[in-house]
Design an enzyme around this catalytic site. Structure first.
Site, short mmCIF file in Angstrom:
data_model
loop_
_atom_site.label_atom_id
_atom_site.label_comp_id
_atom_site.label_asym_id
_atom_site.label_seq_id
_atom_site.Cartn_x
_atom_site.Cartn_y
_atom_site.Cartn_z
CE1 TYR A 53 -58.87 -51.72 -127.79
CE2 TYR A 53 -56.71 -50.92 -128.41
CZ TYR A 53 -58.01 -50.68 -128.03
OH TYR A 53 -58.44 -49.38 -127.88
N GLY A 241 -64.39 -44.67 -139.39
CA GLY A 241 -64.30 -44.68 -140.85
C GLY A 241 -65.42 -43.97 -141.56
CG LEU A 243 -66.24 -38.19 -139.97
CD1 LEU A 243 -65.48 -37.64 -138.77
CD2 LEU A 243 -67.22 -37.14 -140.52
N GLY A 245 -66.07 -41.20 -145.85
CA GLY A 245 -67.07 -41.24 -146.91
C GLY A 245 -67.26 -42.59 -147.55
CE LYS A 246 -64.11 -47.37 -144.07
NZ LYS A 246 -62.85 -48.08 -143.76
#
Length: 347
Positions: A53, A241, A243, A245-246
């Site tokens: 990461y 991200g 779910l 809805g963006k």
């Protein structure tokens, strides 16, 4: 905050875990410190990182920066003892991490030492194998997965050698417990069997993707988790991200994951859009925030040890952690089940 036992260890971890993979790319060091401060204040005692990461994208220039940010926060806050710290060793295939080398007895210790140095700590609480040497059906590879290409003898020998390396690190006091990631039911059972046969560290957890539109864990792996006490650490509980809805309108918000990786690792496809709309409709019907409903659903699963959330903005983090206080009614769960039957495998 509810606490769950990590496998058969004596460690208790919060049912929501703070994910860190955006730190060093999408998030600054100051952002990372603010997120850790807030998460700990809300009862989150479990942080998850990885030597590779940050991501989105992964780059040689930034590799290890996330662990460095966690280390600087430990030095600044003095709160190392308040955190159950997890990180992961990358498997084969990444050119700038040990020259694409996978797990070997020697490379395990090399990777552990690298993480310890970046984190500035003397031990890691949970050390995980990011993906198996033999490959994985995760990250949308299940559509073409073919186990017949694997050689059982060499695969089992590889797992045994990897466990020996993990055992060396445990004996040296550098790690407390071990876990898997992006593994299968068969692979998990080989780790369990070999550990028990040879007195090597027994895996405490498995970190796989799990969310409303990716539920591969629900059958064989759920059975393994139940009988063998290898609980799930669910990554991407919001499906990167989706779910929330963006992305549903087709817009790609600046700074979002789709702005960096448009197809979200193969998740963004018409079937996912349709399934997401079904779950957004369930949330609207019951007056729920869709992100909180998605995370709260994960927390209802009997095999769930912790759901790993990640955020680029503090308002997202606050919304996601608050999912711990959302209790889904039987009516909500029934509507979720109905939506799943209509959209059984969207990604």
């Amino acid at each position: 905050m509810k606490m769950n036992r990590l496998g058969r260890t004596d460690m208790m971890v919060s049912e929501i875990c703070l994910g860190t993979m955006t730190w060093g790319e999408q998030n600054s060091e100051a952002d990372a410190h603010e997120q850790m401060d807030y998460a700990l204040s809300q009862g989150v005692n479990f942080f998850d990182a990885a030597e590779m990461y940050p991501t989105q994208p992964t780059r040689a220039e930034t590799q290890g920066r996330t662990e460095e940010y966690i280390g600087s926060w430990f030095r600044k806050s003095g709160k190392r003892d308040d955190v159950i710290l997890a990180t992961k060793m990358g498997g084969n295939g990444v050119e700038w991490i040990r020259g694409k080398q996978g797990f070997t007895r020697a490379s395990v210790m090399e990777a552990v030492d690298g993480s310890l140095k970046r984190l500035g700590v003397d031990h890691i609480d949970l050390y995980q194998l990011h993906w198996p040497n033999r490959g994985s059906y995760h990250f949308r590879k299940h559509w073409a997965f073919d186990a017949s290409t694997q050689d059982k003898t060499s695969t089992v020998a590889d797992i045994h050698e990897t466990l020996e390396g993990l055992g060396d690190a445990v004996k040296a006091g550098k790690i407390r417990a071990v876990g898997l990631s992006n593994e299968s039911a068969w692979g998990t059972m080989q780790f369990v069997r070999l550990a028990e046969q040879h007195g090597l560290p027994r895996v405490a957890s498995i970190q796989n993707e799990y969310n409303l539109i990716c539920r591969l864990f629900d059958t064989d792996l759920a059975e393994v988790a139940h009988h063998e006490d290898v609980g799930l650490l669910a990554f991407s509980p919001l499906a990167a991200g989706i779910l929330s809805g963006k992305y549903q309108s087709g817009e790609i918000p600046e700074g979002s994951r789709r702005a960096a990786v448009e197809n979200l690792g193969g998740r963004w496809r018409p079937e996912a859009v349709a399934a997401t709309q079904a779950y957004l409709d369930v949330a609207a019907k019951h007056g729920l925030d869709p992100s909180q409903m998605a995370i709260a659903f994960c927390l209802t699963r009997p095999f769930m040890t912790s759901a790993i959330i990640g955020a680029t903005r503090m308002e997202q983090l606050k919304t996601d952690i608050a999912a711990k206080d959302v209790k889904l009614s039987d009516a909500v769960l029934e509507d979720i089940a109905t939506a799943r039957r209509a959209h059984p495998l969207p990604i």
